[in-house]
Design an enzyme around this catalytic site. Sequence first.
Site, PDB file in Angstrom:
ATOM      1  N   ALA A 187       0.850  -1.192   0.000  1.00  0.00           N
ATOM      2  CA  ALA A 187       0.000   0.000   0.000  1.00  0.00           C
ATOM      3  C   ALA A 187       0.881   1.235   0.000  1.00  0.00           C
ATOM      4  CB  ALA A 187      -0.918   0.009   1.217  1.00  0.00           C
ATOM      5  N   ASP A 226      11.669   5.984 -11.126  1.00  0.00           N
ATOM      6  CA  ASP A 226      11.543   5.735  -9.679  1.00  0.00           C
ATOM      7  C   ASP A 226      12.114   4.360  -9.326  1.00  0.00           C
ATOM      8  OD1 ASP A 226      10.806   6.280  -7.083  1.00  0.00           O
ATOM      9  OD2 ASP A 226       8.745   5.598  -7.326  1.00  0.00           O
TER      10      ASP A 226
END
Length: 568
Positions: free
Chosen positions: A136, A291
């Site tokens: 998450a 990223d």
Amino acid sequence: MHGAFGIAGGDRPTSRQRARLTAWGRQRDVFQAAFTFLFWLWWDGIRQDTSAETRARRARWLIQTLLELGPVFIKVGQSLSTRVDLLPPEYLTALSALQDSVPPFSTREAVATIEQELGRSLKEVFAEFVEVPLAAASLGQVHRARLHTGEAVVVKVQRPGLRALFDLDSRAVNKLIRVLRKRFDWARKLDLLGIYDEFFTILYQEIDYSIEGKNADRFRENFRDYPQIATPKVFWECSTTKVLTLEYLPGIKVDDVAALRANGLSPRAVNDLGIRSYLKQFLVDGFFHADPHPGNLAVRSDGTLIFYDYGMMAEIPALDKEQMVQTFFAILKKDANEVVDRFVAMGLLVPSSDMSPVKRIVQFVLDRFTEKPFDVKAFVEVKDEVYLLFEKQPFRLPAKMTYLLKSMSTLVGIALILDPQYNFKAAAQPFVKTLALATGNTGAIAEFARQAKDFLVYKFRQPSATEVILRRLEERLERGELLIQVQSLESERTLKRIEMAVLCVLYGCLAGLGAIAGVLLVALSFSRPGFGLWAVVCGIGTVLSLLKLSQSVLVLSLRTQIDRLVSK
């Protein structure tokens, strides 16, 4: 695996949270945070307290504030973690550790989003669905599942209400930047609007999962001839702008050195593979994963490198890509003059009348770090000079290069974990030799092949160390750069002591003038009572000046004693 379709309860925002999600409430929070931070910086400047300890304390406050402001500002902090042209090292260190980690939202909300987006019930789409999220973050969460056709997949579900929050935050940040540019000279010198445009363009792409799916397909196509690089397959029939279903590709986290070795894998080989894959992304494809933190890279048991999360991807324009190719080979040749020229051409450096300090530092870095293991002690030798150079603002990092530098700095961190003795030049040479044999290409690939062939010829004809020294000396004499400019730490300390001494004199004069004026006003107040108030004002001013004088004298005394100890 949990019950396939059990639903957990949902959380509803409190009244305070709902108030903060209004345009006015969000703008208030953003402006309050920004101007509180600016106040603390101003106050530190007034107190002349810019020590590393104070900066670290302010950086910790900034991190906590960004976390409280939410996902957009967490991303802002992460993107600023490489901006050495904007922030001191203490802030960069703190921001680099900023983690995008928040509690998952409820399974009920996740299932509702899936069913609404796909137009089918969860049972119709998936044979199995794991309630507990695999991971998450602030933008969404991932659940494991299995299709009716048997494929194991992961389902990425966007956090509810994210688009509305992004719209509020983008408007608030835009208004803040315009206010800063109107009020402060330093804000007008920085390309804040350019950084804003680049940042929010990519951020909005991150919350459109159809773009992420297309990025994954494009990345897989770029590496179709490279079996050691794996990209999850996109299941488009189960994907929309808010739901993305991908092939489940488990692996060992890239920075888990112990696990890699336990599976018979060489961390050094993994590192070399990662470096070569990014050289291809930067210099050939012009399309790269922006990223590459350890959570987005994994390794299979056969050594295949897996890339996850294609939401933050960036492109390098064709012209810049060719400049980067030329820069890359200038670095391999240790040609500081060419590196600096390429940096100027790409807008990474603002040209000045004397570029010799910049070239000297670039040459130092090329000599000490391209063919040898990264030596932290050696880098410390020029750390102070590097930051003195940045204070003079010769460097400018254009907005379009923000994500390039972010990915490069992250990769260096991973490389040092996998192989503390890694050699960039040795890792890059197999890639160079492969591209040198390329034929029939156009554009940047042709430029790369040409530069690679030139580099191989250069290696065979490489001059001796003595010839290199004489050539550099001759070049510097021709440019008149042998006017040695030494920014020694001793001279810096002396200048700071002189500055403090001048402030002592200034505060002393103010205190004396205030005292004299106060005495005269007290005398006049006996005949003219109105002067009594002004006498009080002068008295207060005198006391404040005396306090500042005492503080400055104390700081000057301490600084003098410390400098004496250091010089011994």
